[in-house]
Every structure is written in C-alpha cells, then in structure tokens.
Motif scaffolding. Structure first.
Motif, mmCIF file in Angstrom:
data_model
loop_
_atom_site.group_PDB
_atom_site.id
_atom_site.type_symbol
_atom_site.label_atom_id
_atom_site.label_comp_id
_atom_site.label_asym_id
_atom_site.label_seq_id
_atom_site.Cartn_x
_atom_site.Cartn_y
_atom_site.Cartn_z
ATOM 1 N N GLY A 140 -13.882 9.262 10.011
ATOM 2 C CA GLY A 140 -12.575 8.555 9.064
ATOM 3 C C GLY A 140 -12.126 9.291 7.557
ATOM 4 O O GLY A 140 -12.862 9.495 7.295
ATOM 5 N N ALA A 141 -11.421 8.794 7.262
ATOM 6 C CA ALA A 141 -10.592 9.334 5.790
ATOM 7 C C ALA A 141 -10.068 8.503 5.771
ATOM 8 O O ALA A 141 -8.676 7.855 6.585
ATOM 9 C CB ALA A 141 -10.429 11.155 6.260
ATOM 10 N N PHE A 142 -9.602 8.523 3.819
ATOM 11 C CA PHE A 142 -8.263 8.074 3.608
ATOM 12 C C PHE A 142 -7.726 9.007 2.642
ATOM 13 O O PHE A 142 -8.681 10.313 2.314
ATOM 14 C CB PHE A 142 -8.922 7.236 2.495
ATOM 15 C CG PHE A 142 -9.674 5.505 3.284
ATOM 16 C CD1 PHE A 142 -8.882 5.203 4.282
ATOM 17 C CD2 PHE A 142 -10.350 5.185 2.530
ATOM 18 C CE1 PHE A 142 -9.443 3.816 4.643
ATOM 19 C CE2 PHE A 142 -10.932 4.225 3.666
ATOM 20 C CZ PHE A 142 -10.259 3.172 3.731
ATOM 21 N N ILE A 143 -5.782 9.322 2.828
ATOM 22 C CA ILE A 143 -5.433 9.508 1.958
ATOM 23 C C ILE A 143 -5.188 8.665 0.936
ATOM 24 O O ILE A 143 -4.989 7.715 0.793
ATOM 25 C CB ILE A 143 -4.264 10.271 2.253
ATOM 26 C CG1 ILE A 143 -4.105 11.267 4.095
ATOM 27 C CG2 ILE A 143 -2.845 10.510 1.859
ATOM 28 C CD1 ILE A 143 -5.020 12.331 3.774
ATOM 29 N N THR A 144 -5.411 9.589 -0.231
ATOM 30 C CA THR A 144 -5.289 8.433 -1.474
ATOM 31 C C THR A 144 -4.489 9.330 -2.573
ATOM 32 O O THR A 144 -4.119 10.315 -2.445
ATOM 33 C CB THR A 144 -6.653 8.158 -2.204
ATOM 34 O OG1 THR A 144 -7.185 9.175 -2.688
ATOM 35 C CG2 THR A 144 -7.545 7.599 -1.141
#
Length: 366
Positions: A140-144
């Motif tokens: 998965g991935a995070f938007i920061t």
C-alpha cells in the motif's frame, strides 16, 4: 461465495515479458477461490501476444481484443464493460498486472473473507514482493504532505508486522475492489483520461472522501516485476506521473487541506527553475505541469463530509522535502531517507482514525 472477475491487461506482453507473461497469467488459474472468471484484455498489442494468449487460454478465459492501447484506466474500464454485457456484474474485481505472479493460492479467499465482514472498506491489497525476492515491493501507500510514499518498500517479508493497516491508496499491480459497492458511489472505477499512473490513488482518495476505506492485509499476494511496460518510454512515464499527480491533488485538496499540502505543491513547482537545463525532458515535464494545472479531467465535484486519508508531518522536517530534487537527493538525502522510512512503517488503525481532529487527517511528529 461472491462472484469475482479477475482482469489482467496485456500490451505486447510476448515481446516485453516473453515466457514470464504465461507464468503470470497461469498463476491466476491456480487460485483456490471457487467462483471467478479470468478476463484477459489485449490493449491493442502490435506483436503476436493476442494470438499466443488465445491459443493458450481461449477455452478458459474471457478474451477481449481492443483496437487501440487505452492504458491501464481505459483497458480495465472497457474490459469490464464488455464482460458485464456478455456475462453479469461481478461482486468483486481483482485487478492484476500481466507482470504480477500470484504465489499465494489462498490470497483471494483471505481478502474476500475479510471484506465481507467490513462494510465500510471498499479496496484491499496484500503484500507484494519484488520478483523472485523476499523483499517487499509495496504494501500500500500513504499520501503525505511531502507527496506519495510506498509502505515497507525494500523491507524483508519477515519484517512486516502481522497487522492490518488503513492506507491512502492500494497499489494497482494487484488490488481487490468491492465492485458493486464502489460503482454505487461513482460511475467508473478509474478516470479514463489518466491512462496510467495515479489512477488507483485517485480512486482510493475519492472513496475516502465518501467514507469508504482502503486497507492492506498482512497476507502475501505475489511477486511483481514492475516498470516493464514503460521501460522503453521513460519520458511518457515521467509525463503521466507528474500530470496525474497534479490532477489528483487538485481534485482532492480543498479547504484546510490546501494549507497542509503546500509542501507538496512547492515540491512540484520549484523544479521549474531548472527545467530549461534538462532540454527535451525539461520541456516534457513543464508540459506535464501546465497540463496538470490547467486541464480538468473530471466534472464538477460534490462536497463530501470527509477528507481523504493524508498523513501530515507537523514538524520543520517537512521543509527539506519541499526543496528541488537536486537539493533533496544531494544535500538532504540521508535526512529525507530517515523521515520517509519512519513514515513508511506506520500502521494506521481504527483508534488513530477516531482520534484525528478532522476525519482521516493523521498528524504525526517525527
């Protein structure tokens, strides 16, 4: 058992992947889930891929031949439309790249079982490894507020915690969608104009705004070659990545988010200073920037009660990430790697969602 449509796109796979194409498609037929159809969509290949696929899988898969290459977005949309007209609407859709090999035969069983218990979750993925490796490609991935970040990339599989985590978006190489559920909230699973890159982020962020979550499960999915299709067209890849990132941020950054996401916008715009020095590549990236800001690939948006899931770094440490690329990777390289490695191993659970001041905005101090 819920009916699942497994969709994989092919574009010149025989030329690009050779025998690995069949290795990856074969893995779809080894899943132990009892009710699924495999849909193979040929995205306007110019080699012998489609004939080879038809000879090998013609009796077992639903085959679709498109006249043109419509990209990841258009290929999946058209493939599903043709399948639904011929068959029926599936309950779930598993999207798998043709360079992704599913190695866990129970993967689909485990994900569907989890999603059936969770009404508010619309998208899930497992742990994706690098091809023929025990190192993680993505979880998965995070938007920061310092832009997107893959979780646990490069870590060993044994280092991944046995915990489920919410994520900003699932990585499109292998994701499971609650298709009927999602299409009751939006007409299409992807925005067609994206072609490729950031389309799964836009989907997940749009659903987060409507209260529908995305998760990564501590379940092995398979192995991903990654980046093969665009290897011969790096300029197109760079253009699509930048343009589509801007489109995604424009669509979902509103209100107080504009203040939080200022570092991301600076990170995108400051490189304009040295783009002329990059000659043709600089021209393409400048075009991506202008297209991203001045072209609208979507209709007017309704207001929704939530923000998308975004991780906010409440610290001066966000400043180095906002500098142009050559400073980031020359002057602040080790500092940035330290910050990003701490973010990439975050586990976001229900308690963190409930404690956020604004729905789905997670503030952290590093």
């Amino acid at each position: 058992m819920r009916k699942v449509a497994i969709v994989t796109l092919n574009y010149n796979g025989l030329t690009i992947l050779k025998d690995k194409l069949f290795e990856c498609i074969d893995s779809l037929f080894n899943l132990r889930y009892p009710r699924y159809d495999v849909i193979i969509v040929d995205n306007g290949s110019t080699d012998e891929s489609f004939d080879a696929i038809r000879n090998r899988y013609g009796n077992d898969a639903f085959l679709i031949k498109l006249k043109h290459n419509y990209g990841f977005t258009g290929g999946n949309i058209l493939g599903l439309e043709k399948y639904i007209r011929a068959k029926h609407i599936p309950d779930y859709v598993l999207l798998v790249n043709n360079d992704f090999k599913i190695t866990n035969q129970e993967f689909l069983n485990e994900v569907i079982k989890f999603l059936e218990r969770k009404r508010s979750i619309g998208i899930a993925q497992g742990i994706n490894l690098l091809y023929h490796s025990n190192r993680i490609d993505s979880a998965g991935a995070f938007i920061t507020n310092i832009r997107g970040l893959l979780r646990f990339s490069g870590f060993r599989l044994s280092e991944y915690p046995e915990k489920t985590s919410y994520i900003s978006y699932a990585v499109g190489s292998c994701i499971v969608l609650k298709y009927r559920f999602i299409t009751s909230y939006r007409d299409l699973i992807f925005t067609p104009y994206y072609f490729a890159y950031w389309e799964e982020a836009e989907l997940s962020l749009d659903l987060w705004r409507k209260g529908i979550k995305s998760v990564v499960l501590p379940v092995l999915a398979g192995e991903h070659l990654g980046g093969i299709t665009f290897k011969e067209k790096p300029i197109l890849r760079d253009y699509l990545k930048l343009r589509n990132e801007i489109w995604t941020l424009k669509k979902h950054v509103e209100g107080i988010l504009r203040l939080y996401m200022a570092p991301s916008i600076l990170n995108i715009t400051l490189p304009l200073i040295y783009r002329p020095l990059q000659r043709f590549k600089g021209k393409i990236l400048t075009r991506a920037l202008t297209d991203g800001f001045f072209i609208k690939p979507y209709k007017c948006l309704r207001k929704y009660p939530y923000y998308p899931l975004i991780i906010i770094i409440k610290s001066w440490k966000v400043i180095p990430h906002s500098t142009p690329g050559f400073l980031k990777y020359k002057v602040f390289k080790h500092f940035i790697q330290d910050v990003e490695s701490k973010i990439s191993v975050l586990i976001i659970d229900d308690d963190q969602l409930k404690s956020s001041q604004r729905p789905w905005l997670i503030s952290i101090n590093l």
